[in-house]
Scaffold this motif. Structure first.
Motif, mmCIF file in Angstrom:
data_model
loop_
_atom_site.group_PDB
_atom_site.id
_atom_site.type_symbol
_atom_site.label_atom_id
_atom_site.label_comp_id
_atom_site.label_asym_id
_atom_site.label_seq_id
_atom_site.Cartn_x
_atom_site.Cartn_y
_atom_site.Cartn_z
ATOM 1 N N GLY A 252 0.809 -1.209 0.000
ATOM 2 C CA GLY A 252 0.000 0.000 0.000
ATOM 3 C C GLY A 252 0.846 1.263 0.000
ATOM 4 O O GLY A 252 0.526 2.239 -0.685
ATOM 5 N N CYS A 253 1.940 1.236 0.768
ATOM 6 C CA CYS A 253 2.814 2.403 0.840
ATOM 7 C C CYS A 253 3.459 2.672 -0.517
ATOM 8 O O CYS A 253 3.597 3.838 -0.932
ATOM 9 C CB CYS A 253 3.873 2.192 1.917
ATOM 10 S SG CYS A 253 4.852 3.658 2.298
ATOM 11 N N GLN A 254 3.850 1.613 -1.223
ATOM 12 C CA GLN A 254 4.438 1.780 -2.553
ATOM 13 C C GLN A 254 3.435 2.408 -3.523
ATOM 14 O O GLN A 254 3.784 3.303 -4.300
ATOM 15 C CB GLN A 254 4.905 0.432 -3.087
ATOM 16 C CG GLN A 254 6.104 -0.151 -2.366
ATOM 17 C CD GLN A 254 6.476 -1.530 -2.888
ATOM 18 O OE1 GLN A 254 5.824 -2.063 -3.791
ATOM 19 N NE2 GLN A 254 7.518 -2.114 -2.316
ATOM 20 N N MET A 255 2.190 1.969 -3.471
ATOM 21 C CA MET A 255 1.181 2.495 -4.375
ATOM 22 C C MET A 255 0.856 3.951 -4.066
ATOM 23 O O MET A 255 0.720 4.778 -4.975
ATOM 24 C CB MET A 255 -0.091 1.640 -4.302
ATOM 25 C CG MET A 255 0.106 0.192 -4.724
ATOM 26 S SD MET A 255 0.750 0.026 -6.405
ATOM 27 C CE MET A 255 -0.587 0.768 -7.352
ATOM 28 N N VAL A 256 0.716 4.271 -2.781
ATOM 29 C CA VAL A 256 0.406 5.648 -2.397
ATOM 30 C C VAL A 256 1.568 6.562 -2.743
ATOM 31 O O VAL A 256 1.378 7.669 -3.273
ATOM 32 C CB VAL A 256 0.071 5.730 -0.899
ATOM 33 C CG1 VAL A 256 -0.026 7.176 -0.435
ATOM 34 C CG2 VAL A 256 -1.235 4.997 -0.611
ATOM 35 N N ALA A 257 2.797 6.129 -2.452
ATOM 36 C CA ALA A 257 3.968 6.942 -2.773
ATOM 37 C C ALA A 257 4.085 7.152 -4.284
ATOM 38 O O ALA A 257 4.443 8.244 -4.746
ATOM 39 C CB ALA A 257 5.228 6.277 -2.229
ATOM 40 N N GLY A 258 3.759 6.112 -5.058
ATOM 41 C CA GLY A 258 3.793 6.252 -6.508
ATOM 42 C C GLY A 258 2.777 7.253 -7.015
ATOM 43 O O GLY A 258 3.070 8.048 -7.931
ATOM 44 N N ARG A 259 1.586 7.252 -6.417
ATOM 45 C CA ARG A 259 0.572 8.218 -6.828
ATOM 46 C C ARG A 259 0.998 9.636 -6.458
ATOM 47 O O ARG A 259 0.810 10.577 -7.239
ATOM 48 C CB ARG A 259 -0.762 7.869 -6.166
ATOM 49 C CG ARG A 259 -1.896 8.862 -6.446
ATOM 50 C CD ARG A 259 -2.195 8.986 -7.943
ATOM 51 N NE ARG A 259 -2.567 7.718 -8.527
ATOM 52 C CZ ARG A 259 -3.829 7.264 -8.554
ATOM 53 N NH1 ARG A 259 -4.808 7.982 -8.044
ATOM 54 N NH2 ARG A 259 -4.092 6.108 -9.117
ATOM 55 N N LEU A 260 1.589 9.806 -5.292
ATOM 56 C CA LEU A 260 2.055 11.134 -4.880
ATOM 57 C C LEU A 260 3.152 11.641 -5.807
ATOM 58 O O LEU A 260 3.201 12.823 -6.144
ATOM 59 C CB LEU A 260 2.560 11.093 -3.439
ATOM 60 C CG LEU A 260 1.513 10.840 -2.349
ATOM 61 C CD1 LEU A 260 2.186 10.691 -0.986
ATOM 62 C CD2 LEU A 260 0.493 11.965 -2.309
ATOM 63 N N ASP A 261 4.028 10.754 -6.242
ATOM 64 C CA ASP A 261 5.107 11.158 -7.145
ATOM 65 C C ASP A 261 4.574 11.545 -8.519
ATOM 66 O O ASP A 261 5.184 12.367 -9.222
ATOM 67 C CB ASP A 261 6.129 10.029 -7.298
ATOM 68 C CG ASP A 261 6.917 9.785 -6.020
ATOM 69 O OD1 ASP A 261 6.977 10.705 -5.184
ATOM 70 O OD2 ASP A 261 7.456 8.671 -5.868
#
Length: 415
Positions: A252-261
């Motif tokens: 989940g953290c990878q997906m959220v961080a990817g969306r923020l980037d």
């Protein structure tokens, strides 16, 4: 070492059966030294016990810093946190854009994005009009950021009234509870001035304030914007991310961080981390970057140094008192290893005997300090193991230093 202790001339090594057949009984010189002059031994144990107790207290205070640092994070039912890159600590979280919520909720792995506003404002004591800094937390009543049993449906309806607040019952007495000790049912209905705005207490909750704030209020986000200057509906302190069932926090953290980037503009100015990483970072910040954490950390080091000095003085005094006996052993052929083993055994016995009463004293002082200061101080298995190891280390190190002069000297010069 007693005068009645018989010292045999060292012989060649033999097994236990051979010594038993010859009727040889080996006297523990370390124990004889301690039991012969028991008054001196009791004083020595008290001195070393004081040093051990000092270590326990400093570690207890240091542990309370870490425990109170995560008081709020521990009650957040979420998997991830999205926060500003300028985040300092939980009560100074800076701001990020509230428009991130729909973008993050559109991720398949994200079930919910819950907003939380946190700030510090001025509270006026309703009894004596003294100003106090107080933490304020604004929540969405449809998706509360905290897991609190006090947030019943009835209480949520009361909080819908503009200016209605809940006060943490851990708030310090100098904020003006009616009984002068703790906020409770008798304070319901009290209207206090919060940054020039009337705030009505409609209930209490139990969360804990920590070392960064001596008091806390809970209210809606709408009331928060009236009580805390500089707040806006377009900004939020934290976004609490709850993942869909079956999704790991790392994924989940990878997906959220990817969306923020992938976002452009001011909305992209945010970072994501798991709640566990957030707690760890919060603790280490208080341990290593705040004066209070560094003071207690230095206190642990000083406690070990003080304990080492006390242990050295005790053991050096004992060596001096039995200098002629040690000289006799050395003249008869007992080597350096035997002398070191004797003194190290004695120092280990002193640390072992002093440890249990020090633990009991520490538990008593923990309870008294927690009750008086309102800060949780607890004994942990980690503290027990760490202090036990440090106690043995400081006593044995002191013993080695104390016997250094004896090892270097010639037997004839010691009489």
């Amino acid at each position: 070492m007693t005068e009645s202790a018989t010292v045999a001339k060292p012989a060649k090594r033999s097994g236990k059966k051979r010594r038993k057949r010859l009727g040889v009984v080996r006297t523990s010189l370390a124990w004889s030294n301690l039991s012969h002059m028991w008054i001196r031994t009791v004083v020595s144990i008290c001195g070393i016990g004081f040093a051990i107790l000092l270590m326990f207290m400093q570690l207890g205070f240091l542990g309370s810093v870490g425990d109170t640092a995560t008081v709020l994070l521990d009650r957040m039912p979420c998997d991830l946190l999205v926060r500003s890159p300028d985040y300092l600590h939980i009560y100074d979280a800076s701001k990020t854009r509230n428009e991130l919520r729909p973008w993050l909720k559109s991720i398949d792995e994200v079930d919910e994005a819950v907003p939380l506003d946190i700030g510090v404002t001025q509270w006026i004591n309703p009894n004596n009009q003294d100003p106090r800094a107080i933490a304020v937390m604004g929540i969405d009543l449809n998706a509360p950021a905290f897991d609190l049993p006090e947030l019943t449906l009835e209480m949520r309806r009361k909080l819908l009234v503009e200016g209605a607040v809940l006060v943490d019952d851990a708030t310090k007495p100098d904020f003006g509870p009616q009984n002068g000790v703790k906020f409770g049912p008798e304070d319901i209905g009290t209207v206090a001035d919060v940054f020039g705005t009337p705030a009505k207490i409609v209930g209490t909750f139990h969360l804990g304030t920590g070392l960064a704030a001596n008091g806390a209020l809970l209210c809606t986000r709408e009331t928060f914007r009236k009580l805390v200057p500089g707040s806006s509906d377009e900004e939020v302190s934290l976004l609490l991310i709850r993942l869909t069932q079956g999704v790991t926090r790392e994924r989940g953290c990878q997906m959220v961080a990817g969306r923020l980037d992938s976002l452009a503009g001011p909305a992209s100015s945010a970072t994501a981390l798991t709640i566990d990483d957030a707690k760890t970072a919060e603790r280490w910040r208080w341990y290593t970057e705040t004066p209070i954490g560094m003071i207690f950390a230095m206190g642990v080091v000083l406690a070990v140094v003080v304990g080492g000095v006390i242990s050295y003085m005790i053991l050096a005094s004992d060596v001096q008192a039995h200098l002629s006996e040690y000289a006799t052993l050395k003249a008869m052929g007992y080597g350096t290893g035997f002398l070191m083993k004797t003194l190290l055994t004695q120092s280990t016995l002193l640390a072992t005997i002093a440890f249990p009463p020090s633990v009991l004293a520490a538990l008593l002082l923990y309870a008294i300090t927690s009750a008086l200061a309102g800060v949780p101080i607890r004994m942990t298995f980690t503290w027990l193991v760490l202090v036990a190891a440090l106690s043995l280390l400081m006593c044995n190190a002191a013993g080695l230093i104390a016997i250094r002069k004896l090892i270097r000297a010639e037997p004839a010069n010691l009489f």
